[in-house]
Write a protein that holds these residues in place. Structure first.
Motif, PDB file in Angstrom:
ATOM      1  N   GLN A  33     -63.069  43.343 -41.010  1.00  0.00           N
ATOM      2  CA  GLN A  33     -62.040  42.344 -41.304  1.00  0.00           C
ATOM      3  C   GLN A  33     -61.044  42.338 -40.157  1.00  0.00           C
ATOM      4  O   GLN A  33     -60.398  43.340 -39.874  1.00  0.00           O
ATOM      5  CB  GLN A  33     -61.327  42.647 -42.629  1.00  0.00           C
ATOM      6  N   ASN A  35     -58.617  39.668 -39.636  1.00  0.00           N
ATOM      7  CA  ASN A  35     -57.333  39.217 -40.165  1.00  0.00           C
ATOM      8  C   ASN A  35     -57.539  38.815 -41.619  1.00  0.00           C
ATOM      9  O   ASN A  35     -58.602  39.055 -42.185  1.00  0.00           O
ATOM     10  CB  ASN A  35     -56.704  38.093 -39.326  1.00  0.00           C
ATOM     11  N   GLU A  36     -56.528  38.206 -42.227  1.00  0.00           N
ATOM     12  CA  GLU A  36     -56.577  37.962 -43.670  1.00  0.00           C
ATOM     13  C   GLU A  36     -57.782  37.142 -44.099  1.00  0.00           C
ATOM     14  O   GLU A  36     -58.362  37.370 -45.167  1.00  0.00           O
ATOM     15  CB  GLU A  36     -55.288  37.248 -44.111  1.00  0.00           C
ATOM     16  N   GLU A  37     -58.209  36.178 -43.258  1.00  0.00           N
ATOM     17  CA  GLU A  37     -59.301  35.291 -43.651  1.00  0.00           C
ATOM     18  C   GLU A  37     -60.427  35.256 -42.623  1.00  0.00           C
ATOM     19  O   GLU A  37     -61.165  34.293 -42.533  1.00  0.00           O
ATOM     20  CB  GLU A  37     -58.765  33.867 -43.882  1.00  0.00           C
ATOM     21  N   GLN A  38     -60.552  36.298 -41.843  1.00  0.00           N
ATOM     22  CA  GLN A  38     -61.567  36.293 -40.789  1.00  0.00           C
ATOM     23  C   GLN A  38     -62.258  37.649 -40.713  1.00  0.00           C
ATOM     24  O   GLN A  38     -61.609  38.698 -40.813  1.00  0.00           O
ATOM     25  CB  GLN A  38     -60.931  35.953 -39.437  1.00  0.00           C
ATOM     26  N   TYR A  39     -63.576  37.589 -40.542  1.00  0.00           N
ATOM     27  CA  TYR A  39     -64.384  38.807 -40.456  1.00  0.00           C
ATOM     28  C   TYR A  39     -65.336  38.694 -39.266  1.00  0.00           C
ATOM     29  O   TYR A  39     -65.725  37.603 -38.868  1.00  0.00           O
ATOM     30  CB  TYR A  39     -65.220  39.003 -41.726  1.00  0.00           C
ATOM     31  N   CYS A  70     -72.784  30.263 -55.219  1.00  0.00           N
ATOM     32  CA  CYS A  70     -71.444  29.697 -55.379  1.00  0.00           C
ATOM     33  C   CYS A  70     -71.457  28.373 -56.139  1.00  0.00           C
ATOM     34  O   CYS A  70     -70.516  28.065 -56.879  1.00  0.00           O
ATOM     35  CB  CYS A  70     -70.800  29.471 -54.002  1.00  0.00           C
ATOM     36  N   ALA A 271     -66.136  24.495 -44.475  1.00  0.00           N
ATOM     37  CA  ALA A 271     -65.657  25.431 -45.481  1.00  0.00           C
ATOM     38  C   ALA A 271     -65.889  24.896 -46.886  1.00  0.00           C
ATOM     39  O   ALA A 271     -66.028  25.654 -47.839  1.00  0.00           O
ATOM     40  CB  ALA A 271     -64.174  25.710 -45.248  1.00  0.00           C
ATOM     41  N   GLY A 275     -67.616  27.835 -48.400  1.00  0.00           N
ATOM     42  CA  GLY A 275     -66.386  28.618 -48.466  1.00  0.00           C
ATOM     43  C   GLY A 275     -66.041  29.362 -47.197  1.00  0.00           C
ATOM     44  O   GLY A 275     -64.999  30.014 -47.104  1.00  0.00           O
ATOM     45  N   PHE A 276     -66.909  29.283 -46.187  1.00  0.00           N
ATOM     46  CA  PHE A 276     -66.584  29.903 -44.902  1.00  0.00           C
ATOM     47  C   PHE A 276     -67.330  29.183 -43.787  1.00  0.00           C
ATOM     48  O   PHE A 276     -68.240  28.397 -44.036  1.00  0.00           O
ATOM     49  CB  PHE A 276     -66.928  31.402 -44.894  1.00  0.00           C
TER      50      PHE A 276
END
Length: 339
Positions: A33, A35-39, A70, A271, A275-276
């Motif tokens: 991970q 940052n908060e929304e990135q891997y 999903c 997205a 979702g990504f």
């Protein structure tokens, strides 16, 4: 230390681990991970398990399964064909025909070619991998595609001939051999395009010409030879090399056309679909050679010189980049240029 540098450091450490065939699991995943929304996902595998084409198949199926989970859609995957069917196909081939073909193909080739020495280098005990990467402009890439289409040859054939000419000039000859990686997916096996496993092989590519030969003639000759030899791509490089007078010294380096990576539709997924978004995909492969030329197709052709800095220096890579760009501009301007 910024996140990008840290991810690269972890990836390089994973690469240095390598794989012990006697005890290791031959595929590894590490999810970081950043940052908060990135891997960042680091995926390593031994080539004995699967090749780059198969990696693309697995990633596409993984994304499909995730999307179905999903959204509640029905899972629709290709029916897997067992790798054993490919093995059976290999075992049924007439090996003598392939041996005869490669012996004739390499007949009379006696002088090993290699890259220029560059600056004086002291050889290290271990391999120190480095990369020199550059892009071919969109306009020049299009001109190369147009040249290939006009002459009914593949883009890769054009690139092979360009590299063959450069290598010939460096070695003062008109007959060169280098390694080229083939997909192995031409085999007449049902469902092979969706089969997961190892199919790639390295074979010799021989570029030779007579005095007065033009680039147009050279790409035509090379394309014809490529088609003729495709049914013999299955024979292993060690056995092919044993048929030549140079034996194990036949191949000094390899050239790869990386047209088997991630399906562009996966990278372009919005997205709202799953979702990504998959972005910034990179791949690195380690071989037993001190130099690999990797061509990555796209609107702008990307060229990577992957080299052992214990044998070659960055200055040489830059010189070869300049030579390649100059030659490309010449051949798209005049394909009847004498080689």
């Amino acid at each position: 230390q910024d996140r990008g540098t840290r991810v690269l450091s972890i990836a390089m450490e994973d690469k240095r681990k390598g794989f012990d065939l006697g005890k290791d699991t031959l595929v590894r995943f590490e999810l970081l991970q950043t940052n908060e929304e990135q891997y960042s996902l680091i995926w390593s595998n031994h080539h004995i398990l699967l090749d780059g084409w198969a990696r693309g198949i697995i990633l596409a199926e993984l994304v499909h399964l995730y999307e179905c989970k999903c959204t509640g859609k029905n899972i629709q995957l290709h029916e897997p064909v067992p790798y054993s069917e490919y093995v059976e196909w290999l075992q049924a081939l007439n090996k003598d025909e392939a041996i005869s073909y490669w012996r004739n193909y390499l007949g009379g080739y006696e002088n090993k070619v290699q890259l220029p020495a560059g600056a004086s280098r002291s050889l290290n005990d271990g391999v120190t991998p480095q990369e020199h990467q550059f892009r071919i402009s969109r306009q020049l890439t299009k001109q190369m595609n147009d040249l290939a289409n006009r002459n009914h040859v593949t883009f890769y054939t054009v690139m092979q001939c360009v590299w063959g000419i450069m290598l010939a000039k460096y070695n003062d000859t008109s007959d060169v051999v280098f390694g080229t990686v083939v997909s192995g997916r031409e085999a007449q096996v049902r469902g092979i395009e969706n089969m997961v496993g190892l199919f790639i092989n390295t074979i010799p590519a021989r570029i030779q010409w007579d005095e007065g030969h033009t680039f147009k003639q050279l790409v035509g000759d090379m394309q014809a030879l490529s088609i003729e030899g495709s049914q013999h791509h299955h024979l292993g490089l060690a056995e092919i090399a044993s048929l030549s007078s140079l034996k194990r010294d036949l191949i000094d380096h390899i050239m790869v056309f990386e047209n088997y990576s991630v399906d562009p539709s996966l990278v372009e997924q919005g997205a709202s679909d799953i979702g990504f978004v998959i972005e910034d995909v990179h791949s690195q492969e380690q071989t037993n050679y001190g130099f690999n030329l990797i061509a990555i197709p796209g609107e702008e052709l990307v060229i990577k010189f992957a080299y052992d800095s214990g044998k070659y220096d960055e200055a040489l890579m830059k010189v070869m980049e300049d030579h390649m760009l100059t030659l490309l501009k010449q051949i798209v301007t005049d394909e009847n240029l004498r080689v």
